[in-house]
Design an enzyme around this catalytic site. Structure first.
Site, PDB file in Angstrom:
ATOM      1  N   HIS A  55      68.609  41.856 -53.916  1.00 19.36           N
ATOM      2  CA  HIS A  55      68.210  43.135 -53.322  1.00 19.36           C
ATOM      3  C   HIS A  55      69.132  43.489 -52.157  1.00 19.36           C
ATOM      4  CE1 HIS A  55      65.129  40.968 -50.526  1.00 19.36           C
ATOM      5  NE2 HIS A  55      66.034  41.484 -49.734  1.00 19.36           N
ATOM      6  N   ASP A  62      66.156  49.551 -43.426  1.00 18.11           N
ATOM      7  CA  ASP A  62      64.807  49.349 -43.959  1.00 18.11           C
ATOM      8  C   ASP A  62      63.868  48.943 -42.828  1.00 18.11           C
ATOM      9  OD1 ASP A  62      65.239  46.552 -43.498  1.00 18.11           O
ATOM     10  OD2 ASP A  62      65.944  46.261 -45.543  1.00 18.11           O
ATOM     11  N   GLU A 115      64.525  46.418 -54.433  1.00 17.64           N
ATOM     12  CA  GLU A 115      64.235  45.248 -55.262  1.00 17.64           C
ATOM     13  C   GLU A 115      64.785  45.453 -56.677  1.00 17.64           C
ATOM     14  OE1 GLU A 115      63.261  42.610 -53.979  1.00 17.64           O
ATOM     15  OE2 GLU A 115      61.321  42.684 -52.971  1.00 17.64           O
TER      16      GLU A 115
HETATM   17  C1  GLP Z   1      65.620  41.169 -46.267  1.00 20.15           C
HETATM   18  C2  GLP Z   1      65.990  42.571 -45.701  1.00 20.15           C
HETATM   19  C3  GLP Z   1      67.412  42.903 -45.985  1.00 20.15           C
HETATM   20  C4  GLP Z   1      68.231  41.673 -45.727  1.00 20.15           C
HETATM   21  C5  GLP Z   1      67.971  40.673 -46.815  1.00 20.15           C
HETATM   22  C6  GLP Z   1      68.652  39.330 -46.643  1.00 20.15           C
HETATM   23  O1  GLP Z   1      64.514  41.221 -47.066  1.00 20.15           O
HETATM   24  N1  GLP Z   1      65.177  43.638 -46.141  1.00 20.15           N
HETATM   25  O2  GLP Z   1      67.812  44.023 -45.197  1.00 20.15           O
HETATM   26  O3  GLP Z   1      69.588  42.010 -45.726  1.00 20.15           O
HETATM   27  O4  GLP Z   1      66.601  40.515 -47.051  1.00 20.15           O
HETATM   28  O5  GLP Z   1      68.038  38.576 -45.656  1.00 20.15           O
HETATM   29  P1  GLP Z   1      68.713  37.276 -45.052  1.00 20.15           P
HETATM   30  O6  GLP Z   1      69.963  37.729 -44.411  1.00 20.15           O
HETATM   31  O7  GLP Z   1      67.716  36.758 -44.061  1.00 20.15           O
HETATM   32  O8  GLP Z   1      68.953  36.347 -46.185  1.00 20.15           O
END
Ligand code: GLP
Length: 251
Positions: A143, A73, A148
């Site tokens: 997500h 993403d 989402e």
């Molecule tokens: C973000 C990204 C994801 C990521 C997720 C978890 O919004 N788009 O690719 O895996 O949320 O983030 P984190 O690892 O900082 O909790």
């Protein structure tokens, strides 16, 4: 603790061993397929994993000479912003491991090129042979990538609007800089075509969403729950994220 079925492997390891365990999953794949296409997420979760890859590479112990990287993403319209996912990934993984642009399937981010660029990205993904192993983080609301709640199980790469909770959580990474509230993400259908998926989960704050994703009925309200349809799903959790490892189904 580990349990395995033909399609689901669950590994729960102490936090201090988590990064090395993630690196071993990648190494096992590269042993089979040195030029594998590997999906790599951004975020806080994979940091110990990437730190371990940098360490192994620095010591000449990682076969990083051929593998290719798939972005999962990025933020829409963020091409020029130094805080976008591509730059983050470049800094944390691509440059340190010597992975040049020719080995990266980069997520398109130019709003003027949408939606054609998303279809082209999917075409390129096919051309590159599809994803061999996709690492994914788990959002606090379930997500995956930027799919989402409400995302369909057969959704494809597309532009999405971040919901309020995600925008709030991710704003921290931008440290006050302007953060787009639209993103481009692999679809859940695209993700499910991967030959294997490795869901990375760390910390107590993710334990309830991980439990629900693996044990509650599959629902679009919790996009990660569709990962159980994957051809092969590896879940790598630390003990804080999976404190009651016994509740998960055994093979
Ligand atoms: C973000 C990204 C994801 C990521 C997720 C978890 O919004 N788009 O690719 O895996 O949320 O983030 P984190 O690892 O900082 O909790």
């Amino acid at each position: 603790m580990a349990f395995e079925s033909t399609r689901l492997q669950m590994h729960v390891v102490p936090a201090a061993e988590w990064g090395a365990a993630a690196a071993r999953i990648l190494e096992a794949e590269l042993l089979l397929r040195p030029a594998a296409l590997i999906g790599l997420p951004t975020g806080n979760t994979p940091q110990p994993f990437y730190a371990e890859l940098r360490r192994l590479h620095g010591e000449g112990k990682l076969a990083a000479g051929q593998f290719r990287v798939l972005m999962v993403d990025d933020y829409l319209g963020a091409g020029q912003l130094a805080t976008n996912s591509y730059h983050w990934l470049s800094r944390e993984v691509l440059r340190p491991l010597g992975i040049g642009d020719g080995r990266v399937l980069r997520m398109p981010t130019d709003p003027a090129q949408m939606p054609v660029a998303c279809a082209e990205f999917e075409r390129q993904l096919q051309q590159w042979g599809g994803c061999d192993l996709m690492f994914l983080g788990l959002g606090p609301n379930g997500h995956v990538a930027f799919n989402e709640p409400g995302s369909g199980a057969s959704s494809r790469t597309r532009v999405v609007r971040l919901n309020e909770a995600t925008a709030r959580a991710n704003a921290a990474y931008w440290r006050g800089a302007f953060m787009p509230h639209e993103a481009v993400t692999l679809g859940l259908g695209t993700i499910l075509e991967s030959r294997a998926i490795c869901l990375l989960v760390r910390g107590a704050a993710k334990s309830e969403v991980l439990r629900a994703a693996l044990l509650e009925p599959e629902t679009p309200d919790l996009p990660a729950s569709v990962l159980r349809r994957a051809r092969r799903l590896i879940v790598l959790a630390d003990t804080a994220a999976a404190p009651d490892a016994d509740i998960f189904p055994h093979a």
